[in-house]
Design a protein around this motif. Structure first.
Motif, mmCIF file in Angstrom:
data_model
loop_
_atom_site.group_PDB
_atom_site.id
_atom_site.type_symbol
_atom_site.label_atom_id
_atom_site.label_comp_id
_atom_site.label_asym_id
_atom_site.label_seq_id
_atom_site.Cartn_x
_atom_site.Cartn_y
_atom_site.Cartn_z
ATOM 1 N N LYS A 41 -25.779 41.233 -83.996
ATOM 2 C CA LYS A 41 -24.891 40.030 -82.479
ATOM 3 C C LYS A 41 -24.777 38.251 -83.329
ATOM 4 C CE LYS A 41 -24.327 43.238 -79.140
ATOM 5 N NZ LYS A 41 -23.958 43.676 -77.249
ATOM 6 N N ARG A 90 -23.416 37.227 -86.322
ATOM 7 C CA ARG A 90 -21.532 37.307 -86.055
ATOM 8 C C ARG A 90 -21.765 35.962 -84.672
ATOM 9 N NH1 ARG A 90 -18.928 41.775 -86.818
ATOM 10 N NH2 ARG A 90 -20.410 43.821 -88.100
ATOM 11 N N SER A 116 -22.080 48.425 -87.525
ATOM 12 C CA SER A 116 -23.030 47.007 -88.082
ATOM 13 C C SER A 116 -23.351 47.598 -88.614
ATOM 14 C CB SER A 116 -23.830 46.974 -86.898
ATOM 15 O OG SER A 116 -24.967 47.543 -86.175
#
Length: 216
Positions: free
Chosen positions: A127, A130, A179
């Protein structure tokens, strides 16, 4: 009839008295004694300075030898880093591991089993990466994640505490519809002797890794 030139007058010779000879010998002996004393004192000063320098070097080497330092060995195909002290006489008791807040908000506590597991950081790291990748470009396949580690260990029967920031080396491997898989590769020291706010030191190290904003 011219006069013959007068002969040059010779200064009368005088033998030194016994007292004068004794005085000269005494002065010579005193000078030799002073020189010998000065040379001996200089030699002593050089030896003392060399001994002090050697003592300082030994003390510095001893301090470095006893500094707490850890290594990280990958296990289970990179799913875990096994942590260990470089010096076997330093026995790790407990650890508190702090990751960047963007990756994980709480610290991980371990007891008697020093390690870093990929599950502690994989989702949060994905996360965070990203969020940084605002341009949608391909992320680097390798990276380093700062982690603060507070270690309580035993050395010579005494309980001691070490606070340091390390970098966890990792690699990313793409997966279909999931992911990227994070593989832990190793550990390297960044800074030791960190104060109470270990989390702030970790967040600062993470912030400095952020890429520079794209030029308009």
């Amino acid at each position: 009839m011219s006069d013959k030139p007068s002969a040059k007058k010779r200064l009368p010779l005088r033998w030194l008295s016994l007292a004068e000879l004794v005085g000269i010998v005494a002065v010579a002996i005193a000078a030799l004694g002073y020189w010998d004393s000065h040379r001996e004192r200089a030699q002593t000063d050089r030896e003392r300075a060399a001994a002090e320098q050697e003592k300082k070097a030994e003390a510095k080497a001893g301090a470095l030898k006893l500094s707490f330092l850890m290594t990280g060995t990958p296990e289970a195909a990179g799913d875990r880093l096994r942590l260990a002290s470089v010096h076997p006489e330093q026995v790790i008791q407990t650890q508190a591991l702090s990751f960047p807040r963007d990756v994980r908000g709480d610290a991980v506590q371990t007891t008697g089993n020093p390690r870093i597991e990929v599950g502690w950081l994989e989702g949060g790291l994905d996360k965070a990466l990203r969020a940084r990748d605002s341009n949608g470009g391909a992320r680097p396949p390798h990276g380093r994640l700062p982690v603060g580690i507070e270690t309580v260990f035993i050395e010579d029967g005494q309980t001691k505490t070490d606070r340091a920031v390390y970098l966890v080396g990792y690699s990313l491997h793409s997966r279909v519809l999931r992911s990227d898989k994070v593989e832990l590769e190793g550990l390297s020291l960044v800074r030791r002797g960190v104060g109470e706010d270990l989390q702030a030191a970790v967040d600062g190290a993470w912030a400095r890794q952020a890429p520079a904003p794209a030029k308009p």
